[in-house]
Design a protein around this motif. Structure first.
Motif, short mmCIF file in Angstrom:
data_model
loop_
_atom_site.label_atom_id
_atom_site.label_comp_id
_atom_site.label_asym_id
_atom_site.label_seq_id
_atom_site.Cartn_x
_atom_site.Cartn_y
_atom_site.Cartn_z
N GLN A 110 0.85 -1.19 0.00
CA GLN A 110 0.00 0.00 0.00
C GLN A 110 0.89 1.24 0.00
OE1 GLN A 110 -3.50 0.14 -0.12
NE2 GLN A 110 -3.00 2.28 -0.58
N THR A 111 0.61 2.16 -0.91
CA THR A 111 1.33 3.43 -0.95
C THR A 111 0.34 4.57 -0.70
OG1 THR A 111 1.06 4.01 -3.30
CG2 THR A 111 2.77 2.39 -2.75
N ASP A 112 0.85 5.77 -0.73
CA ASP A 112 -0.04 6.92 -0.56
C ASP A 112 -0.82 7.23 -1.82
OD1 ASP A 112 2.12 7.78 -2.01
OD2 ASP A 112 2.58 9.50 -0.74
N LYS A 113 -0.59 6.43 -2.89
CA LYS A 113 -1.29 6.67 -4.15
C LYS A 113 -1.99 5.45 -4.72
CE LYS A 113 1.79 10.44 -5.60
NZ LYS A 113 2.74 10.92 -6.64
N ASN A 114 -1.45 4.24 -4.44
CA ASN A 114 -1.97 3.05 -5.09
C ASN A 114 -1.86 1.83 -4.18
OD1 ASN A 114 -2.58 3.88 -7.96
ND2 ASN A 114 -0.44 4.52 -7.86
N SER A 115 -2.47 0.74 -4.64
CA SER A 115 -2.33 -0.56 -4.00
C SER A 115 -1.78 -1.54 -5.02
CB SER A 115 -3.68 -1.07 -3.49
OG SER A 115 -4.21 -0.20 -2.51
N TYR A 116 -0.86 -2.40 -4.58
CA TYR A 116 -0.23 -3.36 -5.49
C TYR A 116 -0.17 -4.73 -4.82
CZ TYR A 116 1.73 1.03 -7.36
OH TYR A 116 1.88 2.30 -7.85
N SER A 117 -0.06 -5.75 -5.66
CA SER A 117 0.32 -7.08 -5.19
C SER A 117 1.50 -7.54 -6.03
CB SER A 117 -0.85 -8.07 -5.31
OG SER A 117 -1.21 -8.27 -6.67
N SER A 118 2.35 -8.37 -5.43
CA SER A 118 3.52 -8.87 -6.17
C SER A 118 3.93 -10.22 -5.64
CB SER A 118 4.69 -7.89 -6.06
OG SER A 118 5.20 -7.86 -4.74
N LEU A 119 4.59 -10.99 -6.50
CA LEU A 119 5.12 -12.30 -6.12
C LEU A 119 6.45 -12.15 -5.38
CD1 LEU A 119 4.46 -14.24 -9.44
CD2 LEU A 119 3.34 -14.67 -7.25
N VAL A 308 26.40 -5.52 -6.97
CA VAL A 308 26.27 -6.93 -7.36
C VAL A 308 25.00 -7.57 -6.82
CG1 VAL A 308 28.76 -7.24 -7.55
CG2 VAL A 308 27.63 -7.73 -5.38
N HIS A 309 24.36 -6.93 -5.84
CA HIS A 309 23.13 -7.48 -5.27
C HIS A 309 22.06 -7.64 -6.34
CE1 HIS A 309 24.19 -5.92 -0.94
NE2 HIS A 309 24.97 -6.89 -1.35
N ALA A 310 22.07 -6.75 -7.32
CA ALA A 310 21.03 -6.81 -8.36
C ALA A 310 21.07 -8.13 -9.11
CB ALA A 310 21.18 -5.63 -9.32
N THR A 311 22.24 -8.52 -9.58
CA THR A 311 22.34 -9.78 -10.33
C THR A 311 22.11 -10.98 -9.41
OG1 THR A 311 24.75 -9.68 -10.06
CG2 THR A 311 23.85 -8.88 -12.13
N THR A 312 22.62 -10.89 -8.18
CA THR A 312 22.42 -11.99 -7.22
C THR A 312 20.93 -12.24 -6.99
OG1 THR A 312 24.50 -11.48 -6.10
CG2 THR A 312 22.87 -12.76 -4.86
N ILE A 313 20.19 -11.17 -6.74
CA ILE A 313 18.76 -11.30 -6.44
C ILE A 313 17.98 -11.77 -7.66
CG2 ILE A 313 16.67 -10.01 -5.84
CD1 ILE A 313 18.52 -8.21 -4.09
N LEU A 314 18.24 -11.15 -8.80
CA LEU A 314 17.46 -11.52 -9.99
C LEU A 314 17.78 -12.91 -10.47
CD1 LEU A 314 15.23 -9.83 -11.30
CD2 LEU A 314 16.71 -8.49 -9.82
N ASN A 315 19.00 -13.38 -10.24
CA ASN A 315 19.31 -14.78 -10.56
C ASN A 315 18.50 -15.71 -9.67
OD1 ASN A 315 21.13 -14.20 -12.58
ND2 ASN A 315 22.93 -14.34 -11.26
N SER A 316 18.35 -15.35 -8.40
CA SER A 316 17.54 -16.16 -7.49
C SER A 316 16.08 -16.17 -7.91
CB SER A 316 17.68 -15.62 -6.07
OG SER A 316 16.81 -16.30 -5.18
N ILE A 317 15.57 -15.01 -8.27
CA ILE A 317 14.15 -14.91 -8.67
C ILE A 317 13.89 -15.70 -9.95
CG2 ILE A 317 12.38 -13.32 -9.53
CD1 ILE A 317 13.47 -11.23 -7.56
N THR A 318 14.76 -15.56 -10.94
CA THR A 318 14.54 -16.26 -12.22
C THR A 318 14.67 -17.77 -12.04
OG1 THR A 318 16.86 -15.82 -12.77
CG2 THR A 318 15.21 -14.35 -13.71
N SER A 319 15.56 -18.20 -11.15
CA SER A 319 15.69 -19.66 -10.93
C SER A 319 14.41 -20.21 -10.30
CB SER A 319 16.89 -19.94 -10.05
OG SER A 319 16.70 -19.46 -8.74
N LYS A 320 13.77 -19.41 -9.46
CA LYS A 320 12.50 -19.85 -8.86
C LYS A 320 11.39 -19.89 -9.90
CE LYS A 320 13.15 -18.32 -4.09
NZ LYS A 320 12.54 -17.64 -2.95
N ILE A 321 11.37 -18.87 -10.76
CA ILE A 321 10.33 -18.81 -11.80
C ILE A 321 10.44 -20.00 -12.75
CG2 ILE A 321 9.52 -17.50 -13.80
CD1 ILE A 321 10.27 -14.95 -12.27
N MET A 322 11.68 -20.39 -13.05
CA MET A 322 11.91 -21.45 -14.03
C MET A 322 11.81 -22.85 -13.43
SD MET A 322 15.08 -19.72 -16.14
CE MET A 322 15.21 -21.09 -17.30
#
Length: 323
Positions: A110-119, A308-322
């Motif tokens: 929840q933000t001061d402008k919108n509501s979101y959901s995310s995986l 380097v956190h960006a690649t570390t995190i996105l590698n983890s997320i993509t491995s879960k998605i796949m």
């Protein structure tokens, strides 16, 4: 409610790096930033020069060209802004996250402008918004600030600078050179050893010659409209004073982390719990990136070693998605 696969809270350099990596991997993402692009850098002192060289501030291999080896604040703003605009990153600016709750494997934001959901959720909120207060009477007077922008304002004024880190030293030197009567009040026995190596001798020389006054091993006892009272190991002192810059550092928003459910260490360091191999916290699919990973030790992580956190995190997320 808007559903997005990945929400990134924080539009600083590391949040931007996470957005770039998500875009490359074809993940539906959104960066939510409460201020402008790289809001913390925007609020840094106008003349600030980075300790790191420009190539160490680069993200995603995008060249950062600066006039000197160590870039200035305005050059960094230009660099990161151009990355956001040239890559058409999905970023909502001036939108503040108020709450995050996980239900049925989805994060509800929840933000001061919108509501979101995310995986998936990345928190890359930095630490510059909450100052370390000194907790003395008078700290809330209008003459006291925990942020410093420009020296011109303090010309011909009696200025007390509390602290001995890079920010305090830069402010003391700049304001002295613009005509302020500067007094440094240092809790420890010397100027901080992490002060930029080309600046530390300058402040030491100015103090030694008497251009800038300095008191060490100081306790601030009270701030008054026209004075500041201190206590040294030898005596109590009352100093005539117009303005105070209490540049004693900043800290992450620990209450926000705890409210989400992220576990913190049971000591004064308040290290958040996360897997160093993936940056995933104790909450599944919730990741930390950037300086926030260091708890109260805000000197542990910075742009050059946390990008380097960006690649570390996105590698983890993509491995879960796949999987």
């Amino acid at each position: 409610m808007n559903h997005i696969d990945l929400i990134i809270i924080g539009g600083g350099p590391i949040g931007i790096a996470c957005g770039l990596e998500a875009k490359k991997k074809g993940i539906n993402y959104l960066i939510i930033e409460k201020g402008t692009i790289v809001n913390s850098l925007y609020n840094y002192p106008s003349n600030m020069q980075f300790f790191s060289s420009s190539e160490k501030l680069e993200i995603d291999g995008i060249p950062f060209i600066s006039n000197e080896a160590k870039p200035k604040r305005n050059e960094a703003l230009e660099y990161y802004r151009r990355i956001v605009t040239s890559n058409n990153l999905a970023i909502n600016l001036f939108e503040k996250v108020s709450s995050v709750e996980k239900k049925d494997n989805l994060f509800h934001i929840q933000t001061d402008k919108n509501s979101y959901s995310s995986l998936h959720l990345i928190v890359a909120t930095g630490f510059y918004d909450i100052p370390n207060t000194i907790d003395v009477p008078g700290e809330n007077l209008p003459k006291v600030s925990h942020y410093y922008k420009d020296p011109h304002f303090f010309a011909k004024q009696k200025l007390a600078v509390i602290g001995a880190s890079n920010s305090a030293v830069d402010a003391a030197l700049e304001c002295y050179r613009k005509g302020a009567d500067v007094t440094m009040l240092v809790r420890g026995s010397e100027i901080g050893k992490r002060v930029k190596y080309w600046v530390r001798p300058d402040i030491q020389n100015r103090i030694e010659e008497g251009s800038i006054k300095a008191y060490y091993n100081v306790s601030i006892t009270e701030i008054l409209p026209e004075k500041i009272n201190i206590e040294t190991p030898e005596r109590k002192i009352s100093i005539d004073n117009d303005y105070v810059l209490a540049l004693t550092g900043y800290k992450p928003n620990f209450k926000f982390l705890q409210k989400i459910g992220i576990k913190l260490s049971n000591d004064q360091k308040l290290y958040p719990q996360y897997n160093k191999e993936t940056m995933e916290t104790n909450i599944e699919n919730l990741y930390l990136a950037g300086v926030i990973c260091g708890g109260m030790d805000t000197h542990l992580w910075f742009i050059e070693n946390s990008r380097v956190h960006a690649t570390t995190i996105l590698n983890s997320i993509t491995s879960k998605i796949m999987s």
